[in-house]
Design an enzyme around this catalytic site. Structure first.
Site, PDB file in Angstrom:
ATOM      1  N   SER A 142       1.421  -1.220  -0.032  1.00 20.01           N
ATOM      2  CA  SER A 142       0.038  -0.060  -0.207  1.00 20.01           C
ATOM      3  C   SER A 142       0.409   1.093  -0.243  1.00 20.01           C
ATOM      4  O   SER A 142       1.985   0.949   0.106  1.00 20.01           O
ATOM      5  CB  SER A 142      -0.693  -0.318   1.237  1.00 20.01           C
ATOM      6  OG  SER A 142      -1.930   1.317   1.578  1.00 20.01           O
ATOM      7  N   TYR A 156      -1.340  -0.842  10.629  1.00 15.93           N
ATOM      8  CA  TYR A 156      -2.004  -1.403   8.644  1.00 15.93           C
ATOM      9  C   TYR A 156      -0.921  -0.919   7.912  1.00 15.93           C
ATOM     10  O   TYR A 156      -0.322  -1.500   7.302  1.00 15.93           O
ATOM     11  CB  TYR A 156      -3.489  -0.584   8.099  1.00 15.93           C
ATOM     12  CG  TYR A 156      -3.581  -0.824   7.060  1.00 15.93           C
ATOM     13  CD1 TYR A 156      -3.837  -2.148   6.242  1.00 15.93           C
ATOM     14  CD2 TYR A 156      -2.990   0.614   6.570  1.00 15.93           C
ATOM     15  CE1 TYR A 156      -3.577  -1.758   5.368  1.00 15.93           C
ATOM     16  CE2 TYR A 156      -3.630  -0.262   4.551  1.00 15.93           C
ATOM     17  CZ  TYR A 156      -3.772  -0.904   3.601  1.00 15.93           C
ATOM     18  OH  TYR A 156      -4.077  -0.868   2.668  1.00 15.93           O
TER      19      TYR A 156
HETATM   20  N1  LIG Z   1      -8.595   0.420  -1.642  1.00 14.09           N
HETATM   21  C1  LIG Z   1      -7.576   1.190  -1.542  1.00 14.09           C
HETATM   22  O1  LIG Z   1      -7.030   2.175  -1.536  1.00 14.09           O
HETATM   23  C2  LIG Z   1      -6.080  -0.094  -1.275  1.00 14.09           C
HETATM   24  C3  LIG Z   1      -5.083   1.209  -0.560  1.00 14.09           C
HETATM   25  C4  LIG Z   1      -4.053   0.036  -0.648  1.00 14.09           C
HETATM   26  C5  LIG Z   1      -3.884  -1.149  -0.153  1.00 14.09           C
HETATM   27  N2  LIG Z   1      -4.271  -1.867  -0.606  1.00 14.09           N
HETATM   28  C6  LIG Z   1      -4.895  -2.960  -0.093  1.00 14.09           C
HETATM   29  O2  LIG Z   1      -5.588  -3.936  -1.301  1.00 14.09           O
HETATM   30  C7  LIG Z   1      -5.497  -5.123  -0.379  1.00 14.09           C
HETATM   31  C8  LIG Z   1      -7.354  -5.895  -1.233  1.00 14.09           C
HETATM   32  O3  LIG Z   1      -7.832  -4.941  -0.694  1.00 14.09           O
HETATM   33  P1  LIG Z   1      -9.095  -4.356  -1.575  1.00 14.09           P
HETATM   34  O4  LIG Z   1      -8.905  -2.297  -1.351  1.00 14.09           O
HETATM   35  O5  LIG Z   1      -9.458  -4.704  -2.394  1.00 14.09           O
HETATM   36  O6  LIG Z   1     -10.476  -4.788  -0.698  1.00 14.09           O
HETATM   37  P2  LIG Z   1     -11.645  -5.660  -0.271  1.00 14.09           P
HETATM   38  O7  LIG Z   1     -12.098  -5.308   1.114  1.00 14.09           O
HETATM   39  O8  LIG Z   1     -12.695  -5.171  -1.385  1.00 14.09           O
HETATM   40  O9  LIG Z   1     -10.912  -6.723  -1.074  1.00 14.09           O
HETATM   41  C9  LIG Z   1      -9.990  -7.871   0.297  1.00 14.09           C
HETATM   42  C10 LIG Z   1     -10.957  -9.042   0.228  1.00 14.09           C
HETATM   43  O10 LIG Z   1     -10.101  -9.969   1.055  1.00 14.09           O
HETATM   44  C11 LIG Z   1     -10.917 -10.526   2.370  1.00 14.09           C
HETATM   45  N3  LIG Z   1     -10.385 -11.056   3.035  1.00 14.09           N
HETATM   46  C12 LIG Z   1      -9.946 -10.672   4.118  1.00 14.09           C
HETATM   47  N4  LIG Z   1      -9.333 -11.243   5.358  1.00 14.09           N
HETATM   48  C13 LIG Z   1      -9.649 -12.252   4.809  1.00 14.09           C
HETATM   49  C14 LIG Z   1      -8.955 -13.115   5.195  1.00 14.09           C
HETATM   50  N5  LIG Z   1      -8.446 -13.209   6.479  1.00 14.09           N
HETATM   51  N6  LIG Z   1      -8.634 -14.180   5.102  1.00 14.09           N
HETATM   52  C15 LIG Z   1      -9.215 -14.854   3.164  1.00 14.09           C
HETATM   53  N7  LIG Z   1      -9.489 -13.290   2.972  1.00 14.09           N
HETATM   54  C16 LIG Z   1      -9.104 -12.169   3.421  1.00 14.09           C
HETATM   55  C17 LIG Z   1     -12.074  -9.971   1.580  1.00 14.09           C
HETATM   56  O11 LIG Z   1     -13.445 -10.659   2.256  1.00 14.09           O
HETATM   57  C18 LIG Z   1     -12.088  -9.349   1.060  1.00 14.09           C
HETATM   58  O12 LIG Z   1     -12.408 -10.200  -0.134  1.00 14.09           O
HETATM   59  C19 LIG Z   1      -5.709  -4.600   0.533  1.00 14.09           C
HETATM   60  O13 LIG Z   1      -3.961  -6.249   0.988  1.00 14.09           O
HETATM   61  C20 LIG Z   1      -5.285  -3.715   0.641  1.00 14.09           C
HETATM   62  O14 LIG Z   1      -4.889  -3.520   1.916  1.00 14.09           O
HETATM   63  C21 LIG Z   1      -5.812  -1.674  -1.308  1.00 14.09           C
END
Ligand SMILES: NC(=O)c1ccc[n+]([C@@H]2O[C@H](COP(=O)([O-])OP(=O)(O)OC[C@H]3O[C@@H](n4cnc5c(N)ncnc54)[C@H](O)[C@@H]3O)[C@@H](O)[C@H]2O)c1
Length: 271
Positions: A142, A156
């Site tokens: 991230s 985080y």
């Molecule tokens: N969306 C953003 O702006 C952003 C920014 C920086 C980093 N990220 C990172 O991107 C990655 C994906 O996140 P996203 O934004 O797509 O969010 P999201 O919530 O849409 O997707 C995350 C997925 O991870 C699954 N998940 C959560 N805990 C879990 C576990 N213990 N075991 C298995 N699955 C699990 C959830 O059910 C969900 O389907 C994450 O690592 C997040 O930290 C996202």
């Protein structure tokens, strides 16, 4: 890994957001995808979306916070597809609270999901990749791990900073063995990530990474993942504008902090 057709990718957190975007983008290139998530309905939906476009995918319930989950994921993927070529450690979750309000147990939970899951994945998949002499690992970090823009989500940010360091070490170790490593660093991406956010203490203003970053869509990020695997790229931010920002920080760290204190990028006011 130029030739993606017929490869097999394991993607955690592929029931939603960035993981789903990557699953769909890879499937469009002919990659067969194991969709791993705790959200069974969302995972089934990802599989259906891929199948509707002629791709191949399977879903598995997988909680990356459990010690044996990644070994079980490897076994299930080999049983289903007989090979693993790409592992994307993507599932993760965010938290909100000031440092004096977040209990140790919550630090442990957030580090477990966001950081130790990558450790578990390495233990499960690295022996396989090293033995076969090929593979590609994508770790989703991230912007929060590249520089600290907010002080109300430190577990985080710490986990994601550690994921970046681990990824860099893996690239040093694994590239000479024919194994690619990508560190995907998303800035703001429109996903469901705020849905599962736990909060501690009083509400705080939501601070964003910087006004210069626009909101990306998961499909765009999925394409970045495809390109990174194909061209063996290590650092893949979702917005290239983060690079000059990091140069500014390295050049004048105090000035960089002061600028953020004087002009915080408030995305949403508390309450
Ligand atoms: N969306 C953003 O702006 C952003 C920014 C920086 C980093 N990220 C990172 O991107 C990655 C994906 O996140 P996203 O934004 O797509 O969010 P999201 O919530 O849409 O997707 C995350 C997925 O991870 C699954 N998940 C959560 N805990 C879990 C576990 N213990 N075991 C298995 N699955 C699990 C959830 O059910 C969900 O389907 C994450 O690592 C997040 O930290 C996202």
């Amino acid at each position: 890994m130029q030739d993606l057709k017929g490869r097999v990718a394991v993607i955690t957190g592929a029931a939603s957001g960035i993981g789903r975007g990557a699953a769909e983008a890879l499937a469009a290139e002919g990659v067969r995808v194991m969709v791993a998530d705790i959200d069974d309905a969302g995972a089934a939906e990802t599989v259906a979306l891929i199948a509707a476009r002629g791709g191949e995918a399977a879903a598995i319930h997988c909680d990356i916070a459990q010690d044996d989950a990644l070994e079980a994921l490897k076994a299930a993927t080999l049983a289903r597809f007989a090979q693993v070529d790409i592992v994307m450690n993507n599932a993760g979750g965010i938290i909100r609270g000031l440092p004096e309000h977040i209990p140790v147990e919550e630090w442990q939970r957030v580090l477990n999901v966001n950081l130790l899951s990558v450790v578990r994945s390495n233990l499960a998949f690295l022996p396989l990749f090293i033995a076969q002499g090929h593979g590609h690992i994508v770790n989703t970090a991230s912007f929060a791990g590249l520089y600290t823009y907010a002080f109300d989500r430190l577990p985080y940010a710490a986990a994601k900073a550690a994921v970046i360091q681990i990824s860099e070490g893996l690239a040093l170790y694994l590239r000479p063995q024919g194994i690619g490593v990508t560190c995907l660093c998303p800035g703001p991406v429109q996903t469901g990530i705020m849905r599962s956010m736990r909060e501690f203490g009083p509400p705080t203003d939501t601070l964003g990474p910087d006004a210069r970053f626009g909101l990306k869509q998961p499909a765009e990020v999925g394409q970045l993942v495809v390109d990174a695997i194909r061209h063996n790229r290590f650092m893949v931010p979702t917005d290239e504008q983060v690079r000059p920002l990091l140069v500014d920080r390295a050049t004048d760290w105090d000035g960089f902090l002061q600028e953020r204190i004087d002009h915080p990028h408030v995305v949403m006011k508390a309450g």
